[in-house]
Design a protein around this motif. Structure first.
Motif, PDB file in Angstrom:
ATOM      1  N   TRP A 172      46.581 -31.722  14.020  1.00  0.00           N
ATOM      2  CA  TRP A 172      46.758 -30.449  14.712  1.00  0.00           C
ATOM      3  C   TRP A 172      48.188 -30.365  15.253  1.00  0.00           C
ATOM      4  N   ALA A 221      41.636 -20.562  18.093  1.00  0.00           N
ATOM      5  CA  ALA A 221      40.794 -21.751  17.987  1.00  0.00           C
ATOM      6  C   ALA A 221      40.324 -22.224  19.361  1.00  0.00           C
ATOM      7  N   ILE A 273      32.828 -24.649  19.103  1.00  0.00           N
ATOM      8  CA  ILE A 273      32.778 -23.751  17.947  1.00  0.00           C
ATOM      9  C   ILE A 273      31.348 -23.608  17.445  1.00  0.00           C
ATOM     10  N   ARG A 303      37.290 -18.808  14.984  1.00  0.00           N
ATOM     11  CA  ARG A 303      37.831 -20.016  15.624  1.00  0.00           C
ATOM     12  C   ARG A 303      37.833 -21.168  14.628  1.00  0.00           C
ATOM     13  N   ALA A 304      36.742 -21.311  13.886  1.00  0.00           N
ATOM     14  CA  ALA A 304      36.668 -22.380  12.880  1.00  0.00           C
ATOM     15  C   ALA A 304      37.728 -22.174  11.806  1.00  0.00           C
ATOM     16  N   ALA A 316      40.669 -20.549  12.086  1.00  0.00           N
ATOM     17  CA  ALA A 316      42.001 -20.846  12.642  1.00  0.00           C
ATOM     18  C   ALA A 316      42.209 -22.348  12.752  1.00  0.00           C
ATOM     19  N   PHE A 317      41.188 -23.044  13.202  1.00  0.00           N
ATOM     20  CA  PHE A 317      41.298 -24.492  13.350  1.00  0.00           C
ATOM     21  C   PHE A 317      41.521 -25.176  11.999  1.00  0.00           C
TER      22      PHE A 317
END
Length: 196
Positions: free
Chosen positions: A77, A91, A109, A124-125, A127-128
């Motif tokens: 990350w 995220a 998430i 969110r998932a 973007a992560f």
């Protein structure tokens, strides 16, 4: 089998959404640990990525992967998101997450898919996974660049090892990018009432 896959995913999601009982949410969150990944895989792993069981399968696998590789994922990350951007905000993670932050994010998430806005959880998932995929590509390039900067490779077998590792990272990155697209597409379908 396909019908059972869709019915079980819809029933699970509906049950948790209508219950709002924290114990039920916790049981669903830890479904893979308690029931086993093989049971979940048997039901959902063959489902299309743009279906409810397919998206839930990917969310559960993302959580499992994040929890079991928290240190590497935190590092990836930081490589993929060296400064806070909208991906960090979407995220819900800092630009420099710790291993514990990764575990909390994984749980957040997945639980958000059951008790929050399902489309937001999928975004969110997405973007992560996008940022981690970028981190993998950065790591692969760095791996090859470091070897080149250190005078090249000591032998052709050393070169092959480094290039093979870099290629595997790029392959994993491509798979994550595909998963991110599936999450984003799932979010769009959910908002239109078409994720079944």
């Amino acid at each position: 089998m396909s019908e059972m896959s869709h019915l079980s995913a819809a029933a699970l999601l509906d049950r948790v959404r209508h219950s709002e009982d924290p114990e039920v949410v916790q049981r669903v969150l830890t479904l893979v640990e308690t029931v086993g990944v093989d049971e979940i895989a048997e039901l959902w792993s063959d489902a299309e990525p743009d279906s409810l069981p397919g998206v839930l399968w990917r969310l559960y696998m993302l959580r499992t992967w994040m929890r079991s590789n928290r240190d590497a994922i935190a590092r990836l990350w930081r490589l993929g998101e060296p400064v806070a951007t909208t991906a960090s905000a979407i995220a819900g993670v800092d630009q420099a997450p710790t291993e514990d932050d990764i575990v909390r994010l994984a749980d957040s998430i997945l639980s958000g898919a059951f008790v929050g806005d399902f489309a937001v959880a999928l975004e969110r998932a997405a973007a992560f996974t996008d940022v981690v995929a970028l981190g993998l590509r950065v790591e692969a390039r760095r791996m090859v660049s470091r070897a080149d900067a250190n005078g090249g490779f000591a032998s052709s077998s050393d070169e092959k090892i480094v290039r093979t590792k870099a290629a595997r990272l790029m392959h994993t990155s491509a798979n994550l990018m595909t998963t991110a697209k599936a999450f984003q597409h799932g979010a769009n379908l959910w908002r239109r009432g078409r994720l079944e």
